[in-house]
Design an enzyme around this catalytic site. Structure first.
Site, PDB file in Angstrom:
ATOM      1  CG  HIS A   4      -0.175   0.135   2.496  1.00  0.00           C
ATOM      2  ND1 HIS A   4       0.429  -0.637   3.168  1.00  0.00           N
ATOM      3  CD2 HIS A   4       0.108   1.519   3.387  1.00  0.00           C
ATOM      4  CE1 HIS A   4       1.136  -0.409   4.322  1.00  0.00           C
ATOM      5  NE2 HIS A   4       0.796   1.279   4.282  1.00  0.00           N
TER       6      HIS A   4
HETATM    7  C1  UD1 Z   1      -1.637   4.980   6.587  1.00  0.00           C
HETATM    8  C2  UD1 Z   1      -0.556   5.253   7.400  1.00  0.00           C
HETATM    9  C3  UD1 Z   1       0.565   4.205   7.294  1.00  0.00           C
HETATM   10  C4  UD1 Z   1       0.064   2.884   7.678  1.00  0.00           C
HETATM   11  C5  UD1 Z   1      -1.361   2.462   6.896  1.00  0.00           C
HETATM   12  C6  UD1 Z   1      -1.882   1.310   7.156  1.00  0.00           C
HETATM   13  C7  UD1 Z   1      -0.178   7.743   7.385  1.00  0.00           C
HETATM   14  C8  UD1 Z   1       0.684   8.791   6.904  1.00  0.00           C
HETATM   15  N1  UD1 Z   1       0.099   6.626   6.758  1.00  0.00           N
HETATM   16  O1  UD1 Z   1      -1.697   4.965   5.215  1.00  0.00           O
HETATM   17  O2  UD1 Z   1       1.631   4.449   8.106  1.00  0.00           O
HETATM   18  O3  UD1 Z   1       1.086   1.818   7.522  1.00  0.00           O
HETATM   19  O4  UD1 Z   1      -2.186   3.445   7.005  1.00  0.00           O
HETATM   20  O5  UD1 Z   1      -3.154   1.135   6.651  1.00  0.00           O
HETATM   21  O6  UD1 Z   1      -0.681   7.973   8.285  1.00  0.00           O
HETATM   22  N2  UD1 Z   1      -9.330   4.583   2.787  1.00  0.00           N
HETATM   23  C9  UD1 Z   1     -10.329   4.172   2.522  1.00  0.00           C
HETATM   24  N3  UD1 Z   1     -10.991   3.368   3.871  1.00  0.00           N
HETATM   25  C10 UD1 Z   1     -10.413   3.580   5.017  1.00  0.00           C
HETATM   26  C11 UD1 Z   1      -9.175   4.291   4.866  1.00  0.00           C
HETATM   27  C12 UD1 Z   1      -8.560   5.026   3.972  1.00  0.00           C
HETATM   28  O7  UD1 Z   1     -11.053   3.864   1.521  1.00  0.00           O
HETATM   29  O8  UD1 Z   1     -11.017   3.162   5.946  1.00  0.00           O
HETATM   30  C13 UD1 Z   1      -8.675   5.262   1.547  1.00  0.00           C
HETATM   31  C14 UD1 Z   1      -8.479   6.700   1.560  1.00  0.00           C
HETATM   32  O9  UD1 Z   1      -9.405   7.386   0.898  1.00  0.00           O
HETATM   33  C15 UD1 Z   1      -7.188   7.039   0.978  1.00  0.00           C
HETATM   34  C16 UD1 Z   1      -6.333   5.831   1.065  1.00  0.00           C
HETATM   35  O10 UD1 Z   1      -7.274   4.612   1.516  1.00  0.00           O
HETATM   36  O11 UD1 Z   1      -7.231   7.633  -0.284  1.00  0.00           O
HETATM   37  C17 UD1 Z   1      -5.296   5.881   1.865  1.00  0.00           C
HETATM   38  O12 UD1 Z   1      -5.930   6.102   3.299  1.00  0.00           O
HETATM   39  P1  UD1 Z   1      -4.672   7.220   4.226  1.00  0.00           P
HETATM   40  O13 UD1 Z   1      -5.469   7.018   5.633  1.00  0.00           O
HETATM   41  O14 UD1 Z   1      -4.483   8.298   3.682  1.00  0.00           O
HETATM   42  O15 UD1 Z   1      -3.337   6.544   4.221  1.00  0.00           O
HETATM   43  P2  UD1 Z   1      -2.877   5.209   4.226  1.00  0.00           P
HETATM   44  O16 UD1 Z   1      -2.379   4.866   2.910  1.00  0.00           O
HETATM   45  O17 UD1 Z   1      -3.765   3.996   4.618  1.00  0.00           O
END
Ligand code: UD1
Length: 392
Positions: A229
């Protein structure tokens, strides 16, 4: 004493569970002995991860109490997530006036809440301090550096992390080597994970509605477990396509790949028009993000794991599962094969991934458990806070 603990994203939930249980034990013990001060605890969830599969299922699986407060921050750019969290968390600190804010790991919630705590003159304790990848292009590295610079108490998972902090000039009075709190959760949940069955994990979580072929469902099937991811692997079309092509076109007759997919990765696979390719690949089974016990089962029984997750590097090292880490560096060097762990770094260089995958499939790896990864880290975390306050 009043403590506010903060969680925001999936890896945080696994780390805060044992700490909350230790506070509960302290309070029960305090009631009996009447000599211990009660700890009032408030759990704040920033709401960064909100999908059921990324969030609620972990609270249920790990028996973590519902958060007392949810800031509902949700998705956004880093600045949006951090900024909104700071604005909302400041209000909580002003109304609750805790003695301590406890933050874990390296996600945006960790950064936002440690800064806010210090600006409000509240003591901050960082669990999982001192990890360093040296790579400032990783958002998590910035979060680690700032949080450690500001925290009053730095609780580290290994001795290499203690050295990192000392080398940055942080006083040893602030640092305690307590071990890895995520391993407390792992040890506590192994029995439950062992009751899982591969056939039900695959059937319950599969993304494809096509029938699953029988060989996928055999309890002793050999498989590689894949998770990806990080922006460095999934945000670039060329890199993501080459990795997927390697797994589908070259490894297809060597091993089956089980891939629980992170929402960020699904989005990018669809953006880059790769969805049909991965969903129809014969050696690949795509799953929704799986629960904690299912992941632990899949990790423990995999022939090998391919991942860019920090937590999985540690869990696979502890379980003895060979790990091919799809990153150029790691903030967790204790998991590397040269330091007694099971992991090797391959970045996203296709030649390296291919070579190490084939090597690892044909060899066995012995691992040594790091010091104090013993299931008692949460107790040492809470004791460190209490000792700090009593001037020890
Ligand atoms: C975050 C953490 C990372 C961790 C990872 C585990 C930071 C900087 N990064 O990254 O250290 O390893 O979580 O999962 O905090 N999304 C959904 N549903 C959710 C959550 C997110 O669809 O429940 C989507 C969001 O819209 C976004 C993408 O997934 O576009 C990424 O989510 P985000 O919270 O920005 O960071 P992660 O890449 O998950």
């Amino acid at each position: 004493m009043k403590i506010i603990s903060v969680v925001g994203a999936r890896p945080n939930f696994v780390k805060i569970g044992p700490f909350i249980k230790e506070i509960e034990k302290h309070n029960v013990h305090g009631k009996e002995s009447k000599s211990l001060e009660r700890i009032d605890h408030i759990l704040v969830h920033t709401g960064q991860h909100y999908d059921k599969t990324m969030n609620k299922s972990f609270f249920i699986d790990l028996n973590i109490p519902e958060p007392d407060i949810n800031l509902g921050i949700g998705s956004g750019t880093h600045a949006e997530q951090v900024g909104k969290t700071m604005i909302e968390f400041e209000k909580i600190l002003r109304s609750e006036r805790p003695d301590w804010v406890v933050v874990v790991g390296d996600v945006n919630a960790t950064l936002a809440c440690s800064i806010t705590a210090k600006k409000e003159n509240v003591k901050c304790c960082h669990i999982e301090a001192g990890l360093r990848s040296g790579d400032l292009s990783m958002p998590e590295e910035i979060n680690r550096l700032v949080t450690d610079r500001l925290s009053d108490l730095l609780l580290t998972p290994d001795k290499l992390s203690v050295n990192n902090l000392l080398n940055e000039g942080i006083s040893d009075k602030k640092i305690r080597f307590v071990g890895n709190i995520m391993i407390d959760t792992l040890i506590d949940n192994l029995d439950k994970a062992n009751t899982k069955r591969i056939s039900s994990i695959l059937l319950d979580n599969r993304i494809s509605t096509e029938e699953i072929i029988d060989s996928f469902l055999s309890e002793n099937m050999e498989y590689a477990l894949l998770t990806m991811h990080r922006p460095s692997n999934v945000d670039n079309k060329y890199i993501l396509t080459s990795i997927i092509d390697l797994f589908i076109n070259e490894i297809n007759n060597k091993i089956t790949i089980i891939w629980p997919i992170h929402p960020r990765t699904i989005k990018q696979i669809k953006n880059f028009n790769l969805w049909d390719k991965v969903i129809n690949a014969e050696n690949m089974l795509l799953l929704h993000p799986v629960g904690y016990h299912e992941m632990l089962y899949l990790n423990k029984n995999a022939k090998l794991i391919l991942t860019d997750s920090g937590g999985l590097q540690e869990e696979s090292s502890f379980l003895g599962t060979p790990c091919i880490t799809l990153r150029w560096n790691t903030e967790r060097p204790v998991t590397l094969r040269r330091n007694g762990g099971t992991s090797i770094l391959v970045g996203n260089d296709i030649k390296k991934i291919r070579k190490e995958l084939l090597n690892t499939l044909n060899s066995s790896i012995e691992s040594v458990k790091p010091e104090l990864w013993d299931g008692k880290t949460a107790l040492r975390c809470l004791s460190s806070i209490l000792e700090y306050d009593s001037g020890l």
